[in-house]
Design a protein around this motif. Structure first.
Motif, PDB file in Angstrom:
ATOM      1  N   ILE A  40      21.914  -5.254 -42.730  1.00 59.08           N
ATOM      2  CA  ILE A  40      23.050  -4.828 -41.911  1.00 59.08           C
ATOM      3  C   ILE A  40      22.677  -3.609 -41.069  1.00 59.08           C
ATOM      4  O   ILE A  40      23.542  -2.918 -40.557  1.00 59.08           O
ATOM      5  CB  ILE A  40      24.291  -4.515 -42.777  1.00 59.08           C
ATOM      6  CG1 ILE A  40      23.995  -3.354 -43.743  1.00 59.08           C
ATOM      7  CG2 ILE A  40      24.789  -5.742 -43.490  1.00 59.08           C
ATOM      8  CD1 ILE A  40      25.255  -2.796 -44.383  1.00 59.08           C
ATOM      9  N   SER A  41      21.357  -3.367 -40.931  1.00 55.51           N
ATOM     10  CA  SER A  41      20.903  -2.284 -40.062  1.00 55.51           C
ATOM     11  C   SER A  41      19.931  -2.798 -39.005  1.00 55.51           C
ATOM     12  O   SER A  41      19.203  -2.019 -38.393  1.00 55.51           O
ATOM     13  CB  SER A  41      20.241  -1.162 -40.875  1.00 55.51           C
ATOM     14  OG  SER A  41      19.124  -1.659 -41.583  1.00 55.51           O
ATOM     15  N   GLY A  42      19.920  -4.127 -38.804  1.00 51.44           N
ATOM     16  CA  GLY A  42      19.041  -4.708 -37.798  1.00 51.44           C
ATOM     17  C   GLY A  42      19.720  -4.808 -36.450  1.00 51.44           C
ATOM     18  O   GLY A  42      20.832  -4.309 -36.226  1.00 51.44           O
ATOM     19  N   GLY A  43      19.047  -5.497 -35.537  1.00 48.71           N
ATOM     20  CA  GLY A  43      19.561  -5.580 -34.172  1.00 48.71           C
ATOM     21  C   GLY A  43      20.588  -6.658 -33.945  1.00 48.71           C
ATOM     22  O   GLY A  43      21.186  -6.726 -32.869  1.00 48.71           O
ATOM     23  N   THR A  44      20.823  -7.534 -34.945  1.00 44.33           N
ATOM     24  CA  THR A  44      21.825  -8.594 -34.803  1.00 44.33           C
ATOM     25  C   THR A  44      22.675  -8.677 -36.052  1.00 44.33           C
ATOM     26  O   THR A  44      22.271  -8.238 -37.142  1.00 44.33           O
ATOM     27  CB  THR A  44      21.159  -9.960 -34.552  1.00 44.33           C
ATOM     28  OG1 THR A  44      20.315 -10.285 -35.659  1.00 44.33           O
ATOM     29  CG2 THR A  44      20.337  -9.942 -33.263  1.00 44.33           C
ATOM     30  N   LEU A  45      23.853  -9.264 -35.898  1.00 50.14           N
ATOM     31  CA  LEU A  45      24.768  -9.500 -37.025  1.00 50.14           C
ATOM     32  C   LEU A  45      25.461 -10.828 -36.792  1.00 50.14           C
ATOM     33  O   LEU A  45      25.943 -11.116 -35.683  1.00 50.14           O
ATOM     34  CB  LEU A  45      25.806  -8.386 -37.120  1.00 50.14           C
ATOM     35  CG  LEU A  45      26.821  -8.523 -38.263  1.00 50.14           C
ATOM     36  CD1 LEU A  45      26.167  -8.169 -39.600  1.00 50.14           C
ATOM     37  CD2 LEU A  45      28.045  -7.640 -38.025  1.00 50.14           C
ATOM     38  N   VAL A  46      25.494 -11.650 -37.825  1.00 53.23           N
ATOM     39  CA  VAL A  46      26.199 -12.933 -37.753  1.00 53.23           C
ATOM     40  C   VAL A  46      27.560 -12.781 -38.422  1.00 53.23           C
ATOM     41  O   VAL A  46      27.658 -12.310 -39.567  1.00 53.23           O
ATOM     42  CB  VAL A  46      25.394 -14.054 -38.446  1.00 53.23           C
ATOM     43  CG1 VAL A  46      26.220 -15.339 -38.512  1.00 53.23           C
ATOM     44  CG2 VAL A  46      24.084 -14.292 -37.699  1.00 53.23           C
ATOM     45  N   VAL A  47      28.612 -13.130 -37.694  1.00 50.54           N
ATOM     46  CA  VAL A  47      29.982 -13.087 -38.229  1.00 50.54           C
ATOM     47  C   VAL A  47      30.502 -14.517 -38.299  1.00 50.54           C
ATOM     48  O   VAL A  47      30.468 -15.251 -37.311  1.00 50.54           O
ATOM     49  CB  VAL A  47      30.898 -12.233 -37.331  1.00 50.54           C
ATOM     50  CG1 VAL A  47      32.323 -12.217 -37.886  1.00 50.54           C
ATOM     51  CG2 VAL A  47      30.360 -10.809 -37.208  1.00 50.54           C
TER      52      VAL A  47
END
Length: 604
Positions: free
Chosen positions: A209-216
């Motif tokens: 949860i500290s990377g460049g992308t997040l999947v919701v």
């Protein structure tokens, strides 16, 4: 005429004892560049990996003294900025009179300036006197501009749509992408039911949860009342971005909008933006902010227009594109450089956006926040530092051997190795003359070219600008040596008065072409026929050689046996017009702009 010897003097005090003089050589440039945009900060040159070595060069009269010479004592101190002198600290050590610095000491100097002071004491066994002098060298820290700190996120969809059976239709997930500058992502967060921000829950869709992308995904436990509010958090609490993802549901089929309430939706792709500003609260650089939007009736995407409300000062609408039934619309706002956005102390605000769908209106608020950190360097240009130094020292003995001179430039924290051109010049005949073919960053100087003293200049051209630095080298064992002295000393005060420089010449420790008479404002008492007198006229700012005829003084027609030609350099090392001649001259305070370096070439 062949030049026999040259002397040079930049106005300092003299003593009646044997003359002890010294200067300090440095193996590195006198400026250091700090790059604040990486952690830990980097420094160029890096004194920790390439230690700074300061070597005192000491002369008794014209003789070079070895640092371990009998009677010679050397000690060092340090001074930060305009502070008091202090003892050396850890990482600064002295061995046989040479100071070595193995740490980036400028990093801790609040003023960005660090001076090393060398105290030299010499007991002269011949005169039974002790002579004390000091020399110093100052290093300056140049801090690169800190990059603007920004964080921005975007998503491939901002809506999850459900049909009348509450079945998900359309996009099955939203992928959020982050763009940051000058900061590091610490976490993706969501707003819980109490309104507090919490770290995004661990899911199989997000390895970090500290990377460049997040999947919701719709099933993630981040939705409350059909809305998920997502935040991109960084290591700077003032630099972040937020967005919302909405679940929308159809009303009864065949009657779109019949119930009225709840059937109309507008989704913003960008609800808030951080604006990089200077420490004075002005927009650092011109910035464009894009606000995507889509309109829905139930779950059906519908044409939608936007009207932008009152804007803060310095903000204009660059474009306003309506949404269609198949394509998102967008409003692009332009934040002008140096805009106040309503005032230097105003830190945030909102802009009303009124959307119209099928004759009905919805008002949304776009929020902006100033981020005042990183305002330095709004222009984006790095500091350019240029200097000339002599890695092996600046002295040759008896015009033998050679000296290496080097020029080094830094563009920000990076040493300039490409894109620059160089031209070396030699100070001769009272002017700077380019040295043919010497267009690299280094210059080899033959000892045979140095008559007592010789100045060299290097000009670097880089990115359309020129940078100059000057260095002076010396020969200490010529058959003829000269020394410049001065009646009245080597200083003037408050731009008043003047002094009387003159040159004495020696060979084999014997003076040649001595003064013909005394130097004074008043004539000698009880003169004899044929006596000479150098008449000092402060009001006329002249020195005239006078001769006594037996009854009166008159201007002499006789001259010294050697020829004395004078030149001058201003405080920046540039040649300046100077038309004085003779063994003795008058130097007015008006001729001196802070510092004036005189050179006298003696020829036969």
């Amino acid at each position: 005429m062949a030049i026999l010897t040259s002397s040079q003097q930049t106005f300092v005090d003299i003593t009646d004892q044997r003359k002890l003089s010294a200067y300090i050589t440095s193996n590195l440039p006198k400026s250091q560049i700090e790059d604040p945009n990486v952690l830990p900060h980097t420094y160029a040159p890096d004194w920790a990996s390439t230690p700074l070595v300061l070597t005192p060069v000491v002369f008794l009269d014209q003789t070079n003294l070895a640092l371990d010479a009998s009677g010679l004592t050397i000690s060092w101190k340090r001074k930060e900025g305009n502070g008091a002198e202090a003892a050396l600290t850890s990482g600064e050590s002295v061995s046989k009179g040479v100071l070595t610095v193995k740490a980036n000491k400028l990093a801790a100097a609040t003023s960005g300036m660090l001076t090393y002071l060398c105290y030299i004491s010499y007991y002269d066994s011949e005169t039974k006197n002790t002579v004390n002098i000091s020399a110093d060298i100052t290093y300056t820290l140049i801090r690169n501009a800190q990059n603007a700190r920004l964080a921005y996120l975007s998503a491939d969809t901002y809506v999850f749509k459900y049909d009348t059976n509450s079945a998900l239709v359309g996009a099955k997930q939203a992928t959020l992408t982050a763009q940051v500058q000058g900061v590091t992502i610490t976490a993706w967060q969501y707003k819980d039911s109490s309104g507090a921000w919490k770290d995004y829950p661990t899911t199989s869709d997000n390895a970090s949860i500290s990377g460049g992308t997040l999947v919701v995904k719709p099933e993630h436990a981040v939705f409350f009342n059909g809305l998920a509010q997502i935040k991109l958090a960084t290591d700077d609490p003032d630099v972040y971005d937020t967005t919302s993802i909405t679940k929308i549901y159809d009303g009864s089929q065949g009657e779109p909008g019949a119930a009225g309430t709840g059937g109309l939706s507008v989704i913003l792709g960008n609800e808030a933006q951080n604006i990089a500003c200077t420490s004075g609260g002005l927009v650092a650089t011109a910035t464009e902010v894009t606000i995507p939007f889509m309109g829905y009736l139930g779950i059906k995407q519908t044409a939608c227009t936007c009207k932008v409300g009152t804007l803060p000062s310095g903000v204009t609408v660059k474009s306003n594109t309506a949404a269609t039934a198949s394509k998102a619309g967008s409003v692009v706002l332009s934040f002008a450089a140096n805009a106040t956005l309503g005032g230097a102390t105003v830190l945030n605000g909102t802009i009303d956006l009124t959307f119209t769908i099928s004759g009905a209106s919805v008002v949304k608020k776009f929020a902006w926040t100033k981020s005042n950190k990183g305002s330095n360097g709004a222009s984006g240009a790095n500091a350019i530092v240029f200097s000339v130094y002599a890695p092996e020292g600046t002295v040759v003995i008896n015009q033998s051997g050679s000296l290496a001179l080097a020029a080094v430039g830094y563009d920000g924290a990076s040493e300039i190795t490409t894109g620059a051109t160089y031209q070396w010049a030699k100070y001769t005949g009272g002017k700077w003359t380019d040295i043919s073919g010497e267009t690299s960053s280094t210059l080899s100087v033959s000892g045979a070219d140095i008559v007592n003293i010789q100045s060299y200049r290097c000009t670097m051209t880089y990115k359309g600008n020129t940078y100059e630095d000057v260095i002076t080298v010396e020969d200490k064992s010529d058959p003829y040596v000269s020394e410049m002295l001065s009646i009245g000393g080597f200083t003037v005060k408050n731009n008043l008065g003047g002094v009387v420089p003159y040159v004495i010449v020696r060979t084999n420790q014997k003076e040649v072409d001595p003064l013909l008479g005394t130097i004074s404002e008043t004539a000698p008492s009880n003169p004899k026929s044929g006596d000479y007198w150098y008449q000092v006229d402060h009001s006329g700012q002249t020195v005239t050689l006078m001769k006594y005829s037996g009854s009166a003084w008159a201007a002499a027609t006789e001259k010294q046996s050697l020829t004395y030609t004078w030149y001058a350099q201003d405080k920046d090392g540039h040649a300046t017009e100077f038309d004085k001649t003779g063994k003795v001259i008058y130097l007015s305070a008006a001729d001196i702009d802070s510092i004036l370096t005189l050179q006298c070439d003696v020829s036969n």
